[in-house]
Design an enzyme around this catalytic site. Sequence first.
Site, short mmCIF file in Angstrom:
data_model
loop_
_atom_site.label_atom_id
_atom_site.label_comp_id
_atom_site.label_asym_id
_atom_site.label_seq_id
_atom_site.Cartn_x
_atom_site.Cartn_y
_atom_site.Cartn_z
N LYS A 11 0.82 -1.22 0.00
CA LYS A 11 0.00 0.00 0.00
C LYS A 11 0.85 1.28 0.00
O LYS A 11 2.07 1.23 0.25
CB LYS A 11 -0.92 -0.03 1.22
CG LYS A 11 -1.93 -1.19 1.18
CD LYS A 11 -2.94 -1.07 2.33
CE LYS A 11 -3.93 -2.21 2.30
NZ LYS A 11 -4.99 -2.04 3.33
N TYR A 51 -12.59 -2.28 -3.55
CA TYR A 51 -13.10 -2.32 -2.17
C TYR A 51 -14.63 -2.21 -2.12
O TYR A 51 -15.17 -1.82 -1.08
CB TYR A 51 -12.45 -1.22 -1.35
CG TYR A 51 -11.03 -1.56 -0.91
CD1 TYR A 51 -10.79 -2.64 -0.07
CD2 TYR A 51 -9.96 -0.78 -1.29
CE1 TYR A 51 -9.50 -2.95 0.36
CE2 TYR A 51 -8.66 -1.08 -0.87
CZ TYR A 51 -8.45 -2.17 -0.04
OH TYR A 51 -7.17 -2.47 0.39
N ASN A 114 -2.08 0.25 6.75
CA ASN A 114 -1.56 -1.01 7.30
C ASN A 114 -0.67 -1.79 6.32
O ASN A 114 -0.54 -3.00 6.41
CB ASN A 114 -2.70 -1.87 7.85
CG ASN A 114 -3.68 -2.31 6.79
OD1 ASN A 114 -3.57 -1.90 5.64
ND2 ASN A 114 -4.63 -3.14 7.16
N HIS A 117 -2.24 -5.54 1.72
CA HIS A 117 -3.54 -6.22 1.60
C HIS A 117 -3.29 -7.63 1.09
O HIS A 117 -2.41 -7.85 0.25
CB HIS A 117 -4.43 -5.49 0.58
CG HIS A 117 -5.61 -6.33 0.14
ND1 HIS A 117 -6.79 -6.36 0.84
CD2 HIS A 117 -5.76 -7.20 -0.89
CE1 HIS A 117 -7.62 -7.21 0.24
NE2 HIS A 117 -7.01 -7.73 -0.81
N GLU A 128 -9.71 -10.73 -7.51
CA GLU A 128 -8.78 -9.61 -7.31
C GLU A 128 -7.61 -9.70 -8.30
O GLU A 128 -7.19 -8.67 -8.84
CB GLU A 128 -8.28 -9.63 -5.87
CG GLU A 128 -9.39 -9.29 -4.87
CD GLU A 128 -8.96 -9.27 -3.41
OE1 GLU A 128 -9.76 -8.79 -2.58
OE2 GLU A 128 -7.85 -9.73 -3.09
#
Length: 140
Positions: A11, A51, A114, A117, A128
């Site tokens: 990320k 998302y 965070n 993913h 995905e």
Amino acid sequence: MAIERTFSIIKPDATARNVTGAINAMIEKSGLRIVAQKRLRMTREQAETFYAVHRQRPFFGELVEFMTSGPVVVQVLEGDNAVAAYRDLMGATDPAKATPGTIRKTLAKSIGENSVHGSDAADTADKEIAQFFSGNEIVG
Ligand code: CMP
């Protein structure tokens, strides 16, 4: 054990801190293979599609803003039980609750930022992966 593929995103908080190599080293040390990888800036449409399952959550807007705020590295990881293996390696969504030695405990800043993913199930992984890679971009 079943050889499986999972989808990973490094990320924007991690690309900003120049730790994509550190994360890849942790992935490879765990035995997972990076069989596809590219760095890109997600569009708002890509992030909202990716998302979509979280659209009704209060943090959805913040999540889309963050995921489009800088470069990400999207990856396909392959190995024994790759979905569960990568979730173990990432650690809990909230880095404060993650086990020592996991990517999030080691590197992540907060539940929103965070660092990584990983897909939550094999069927999610297929969807995905298909959003970001065509078949001939994945070489095992
Ligand atoms: P990820 O595994 O990418 O899937 C959904 C993301 O939503 C999750 O990681 C977190 O980064 C983010 N998220 C989950 N809960 C919160 C929260 N309470 N506030 C902000 N972001 C969140």
